[in-house]
Design a protein around this motif. Structure first.
Motif, PDB file in Angstrom:
ATOM      1  N   THR A 351       0.824  -1.211   0.000  1.00 17.86           N
ATOM      2  CA  THR A 351       0.000   0.000   0.000  1.00 17.86           C
ATOM      3  C   THR A 351       0.859   1.262   0.000  1.00 17.86           C
ATOM      4  O   THR A 351       0.588   2.202  -0.726  1.00 17.86           O
ATOM      5  CB  THR A 351      -0.940   0.024   1.213  1.00 17.86           C
ATOM      6  OG1 THR A 351      -0.163  -0.100   2.418  1.00 17.86           O
ATOM      7  CG2 THR A 351      -1.940  -1.111   1.137  1.00 17.86           C
ATOM      8  N   ARG A 352       1.906   1.295   0.856  1.00 15.37           N
ATOM      9  CA  ARG A 352       2.781   2.464   0.907  1.00 15.37           C
ATOM     10  C   ARG A 352       4.238   2.009   0.819  1.00 15.37           C
ATOM     11  O   ARG A 352       4.625   1.033   1.449  1.00 15.37           O
ATOM     12  CB  ARG A 352       2.581   3.267   2.196  1.00 15.37           C
ATOM     13  CG  ARG A 352       3.389   4.566   2.201  1.00 15.37           C
ATOM     14  CD  ARG A 352       3.224   5.327   3.491  1.00 15.37           C
ATOM     15  NE  ARG A 352       1.886   5.857   3.664  1.00 15.37           N
ATOM     16  CZ  ARG A 352       1.419   6.960   3.078  1.00 15.37           C
ATOM     17  NH1 ARG A 352       2.185   7.634   2.240  1.00 15.37           N
ATOM     18  NH2 ARG A 352       0.195   7.374   3.318  1.00 15.37           N
ATOM     19  N   THR A 353       5.006   2.734   0.038  1.00 13.53           N
ATOM     20  CA  THR A 353       6.434   2.447  -0.108  1.00 13.53           C
ATOM     21  C   THR A 353       7.232   3.659   0.350  1.00 13.53           C
ATOM     22  O   THR A 353       6.850   4.799   0.086  1.00 13.53           O
ATOM     23  CB  THR A 353       6.777   2.113  -1.572  1.00 13.53           C
ATOM     24  OG1 THR A 353       6.096   0.907  -1.943  1.00 13.53           O
ATOM     25  CG2 THR A 353       8.270   1.922  -1.761  1.00 13.53           C
ATOM     26  N   ALA A 354       8.343   3.378   1.041  1.00 17.02           N
ATOM     27  CA  ALA A 354       9.217   4.455   1.501  1.00 17.02           C
ATOM     28  C   ALA A 354      10.650   4.162   1.085  1.00 17.02           C
ATOM     29  O   ALA A 354      11.121   3.036   1.192  1.00 17.02           O
ATOM     30  CB  ALA A 354       9.125   4.607   3.014  1.00 17.02           C
ATOM     31  N   VAL A 355      11.324   5.189   0.594  1.00 20.43           N
ATOM     32  CA  VAL A 355      12.746   5.121   0.261  1.00 20.43           C
ATOM     33  C   VAL A 355      13.414   6.298   0.957  1.00 20.43           C
ATOM     34  O   VAL A 355      12.913   7.429   0.874  1.00 20.43           O
ATOM     35  CB  VAL A 355      12.993   5.211  -1.258  1.00 20.43           C
ATOM     36  CG1 VAL A 355      14.471   4.994  -1.576  1.00 20.43           C
ATOM     37  CG2 VAL A 355      12.113   4.229  -2.018  1.00 20.43           C
TER      38      VAL A 355
END
Length: 568
Positions: A351-355
């Motif tokens: 649902t949510r991706t973080a880099v």
């Protein structure tokens, strides 16, 4: 034959009834400006959040009674406010629930607000001669305070057809049927919610024992498109309330939000005298308790995973001139020096991706610091919801293009998973998407495995938050480019039960950017001295460096700031 005396008694009775109806709450109440949105919001789910004596329960009870009686709330101009529920409900026999924390809450708070006189003091207006709500902020009203009388109940006796009691002596009712066919049922949050009912409106007042009941409440409201109303103190240990509040925050810009929140404060409430507000304020010496009880803010410090995180300390540029250093100067201009060693870490979610993008400055910048106090800079982030792998790779390219990265790190547990629709594992998808965008590190088109020890990662991040001898933390975060990471630092917390017990494992939410940060810091990123001469740079890299040099030269001529990184 009816006698004159009987006629006289009947007339007197009618006059008394007429006078009583004139002082019913829905006749005299007028919402003040800070309360108005409570009575005009059409969101299916509405939170009225406030501290002690903010008037949240009173406002919610008026909205609830207005619906139960199908009577409008009157605005300050004397005209009825638009009714924020379907017109068909005015013709239906409504089923409404009210949920209190326990039976004592039902018998005391709920019963008092809905069915007992006196939730307001009334006084005759000198101009109209009609009763209105007493205004303790009006000097003339204060001088005439001896003339005040009690308001009639929100739901007067004349509307009540029958009661069903759990404990009549304690005012604990199970249900009340009104003369218009509406039925109000009262439930304790400590019991299991009744299944099978189709409900038009559910009002929760204050805390609930089981946060999981919210899902059942929503199911009961589904058939009629019913409304969920929650008036509450900011209980940060109540996951359901915090989650709804976060949803409301995310939906603020929607034309038709599903969840809306109105925050009210003791300071807003004019019915509490200023001297009493001051008295309450000075007795609250703890800043967190003061923030919750007076301003209605959530407080997380007792359960925050990173309670030492402070934007004024860990985010750059620093606001304190005495602590301002070269890192602050660089980040204030959004500069990204070419000679720093860079790393990125990714938490790939469905649902949510973080880099997160990190850089390590050369030791020569801070020779006086030992190695274990050298800085790691978080230059920026990609923090997106509902994006595919290819879209994420394009966003990553905007950050990496023109720069050399030492290594990429990924959540190895998530990377080995296969999407529900089948196909390649997540790791392979990111490899191919990054290759397509020409996003590579010096280790090639590959990722290091992220540390899957949650407790271990937390301790590592905490160690980087500690302050060194120069008054600076090892972890320096660009305040302008990391809103997602900063939000998670404030909201990532341990699970807390209603009894106050704190679980050793954090709640699995508000952790995407923090997980990526943990993977990155777990490899202990170091400065690596490399030769960045033109001979080892790609044509694209050389072109980018040339653009940087021209931009810097132009900026110096015009004495202005140039952003050499992504703008969003």
């Amino acid at each position: 034959m009816v006698t004159n005396e009987e006629n006289q008694q009947r007339l007197q009775s009618l006059v008394r009834e007429q006078q009583k109806r004139k002082i019913e709450v829905l006749k005299v109440f007028r919402p003040l400006s800070y309360q108005l949105r409570i009575f005009t919001s059409s969101a299916p789910e509405l939170i009225v959040r406030g501290g002690n004596r903010s008037g949240k329960t009173t406002a919610a009870s008026i909205l609830f009674a207005s619906l139960a009686l199908n009577r409008p709330v009157i605005g300050m101009d004397g005209d009825p406010l638009p009714r924020p529920w379907p017109a068909s409900w005015g013709r239906d026999h409504l089923l409404m629930w009210v949920v209190g924390y326990d039976e004592k809450h039902i018998g005391q708070t709920i019963f008092h607000h809905l069915f007992e006189p006196g939730i307001f003091r009334l006084i005759k207006d000198l101009e109209t001669g009609e009763y209105r709500i007493f205004r303790p902020w009006d000097e003339q009203d204060v001088e005439r305070s001896i003339e005040t009388i009690q308001s009639e109940p929100l739901i007067p006796d004349r509307y009540i057809d029958s009661w069903s009691w759990k404990d009549k002596a304690a005012n604990v009712f199970e249900s009340v049927r009104l003369t218009n066919g509406t039925e109000i049922r009262a439930y304790s949050s400590r019991g299991n919610p009744k299944q099978g009912d189709k409900v038009h409106c559910i009002w929760i007042d204050e805390d609930i024992e089981y946060a999981s009941h919210i899902g059942e409440f929503r199911a009961r409201l589904a058939d009629y498109g019913g409304r969920l109303l929650w008036s509450a103190f900011p209980h940060s240990k109540n996951e359901a309330l915090v989650e709804m509040s976060e949803m409301a925050e995310e939906q603020k810009t929607w034309d038709k939000p599903i969840v809306e929140e109105v925050k009210v404060s003791l300071l807003d409430n004019p019915f509490i005298r200023d001297d009493q507000k001051h008295r309450i304020g000075i007795t609250l010496t703890d800043e967190n308790e003061r923030s919750a009880r007076i301003e209605g803010n959530f407080t997380y410090d007792s359960v925050r995973v990173y309670p030492t995180f402070n934007k004024r300390i860990h985010c750059s540029p620093c606001e304190n001139d005495l602590l301002y250093d070269e890192i602050d100067r660089i980040l204030a201009k959004n500069e990204r020096p070419m000679g720093w060693s860079r790393y990125l870490a990714i938490d790939p979610g469905f649902t949510r991706t973080a880099v997160v993008f990190a850089a390590v400055p050369p030791p020569s910048m801070f020779e006086e610091l030992p190695d274990d106090e050298k800085y790691v800079i978080i230059e920026g982030e990609v923090y997106v919801k509902g994006k595919g792998v290819d879209d994420i790779a394009k966003l990553v390219r905007e950050w990496t293009q023109g720069f050399v990265y030492e290594a990429f790190i990924i959540d190895w547990h998530a990377a080995r998973q296969t999407p529900m629709v089948g196909g390649k594992i997540i790791y392979q998808q990111y490899q191919e998407a990054f290759a397509k965008q020409n996003v590579r590190s010096l280790e090639g088109n590959t990722f290091r495995r992220g540390n899957d020890d949650i407790a271990g990662r937390i301790e590592i991040v905490r160690s980087y938050l500690t302050v060194n001898r120069k008054g600076k933390p090892r972890l320096r975060i660009n305040a302008n480019t990391t809103p997602g990471l900063q939000k998670e630092f404030a909201k990532y917390k341990y699970r807390q039960t209603s009894t106050g017990f704190i679980d050793e494992k954090p709640v699995k939410k508000n952790d995407h950017a923090l997980d990526a940060l943990g993977y990155l810091l777990s490899i202990e990123p170091q400065y690596v001295e490399r030769d960045y001469s033109m001979s080892v740079m790609s044509p694209a890299f050389r072109a980018f460096q040339a653009i940087q040099e021209r931009a810097k030269a132009k900026a110096m001529q015009g004495n202005r700031v140039v952003n050499l990184g992504p703008s969003g």
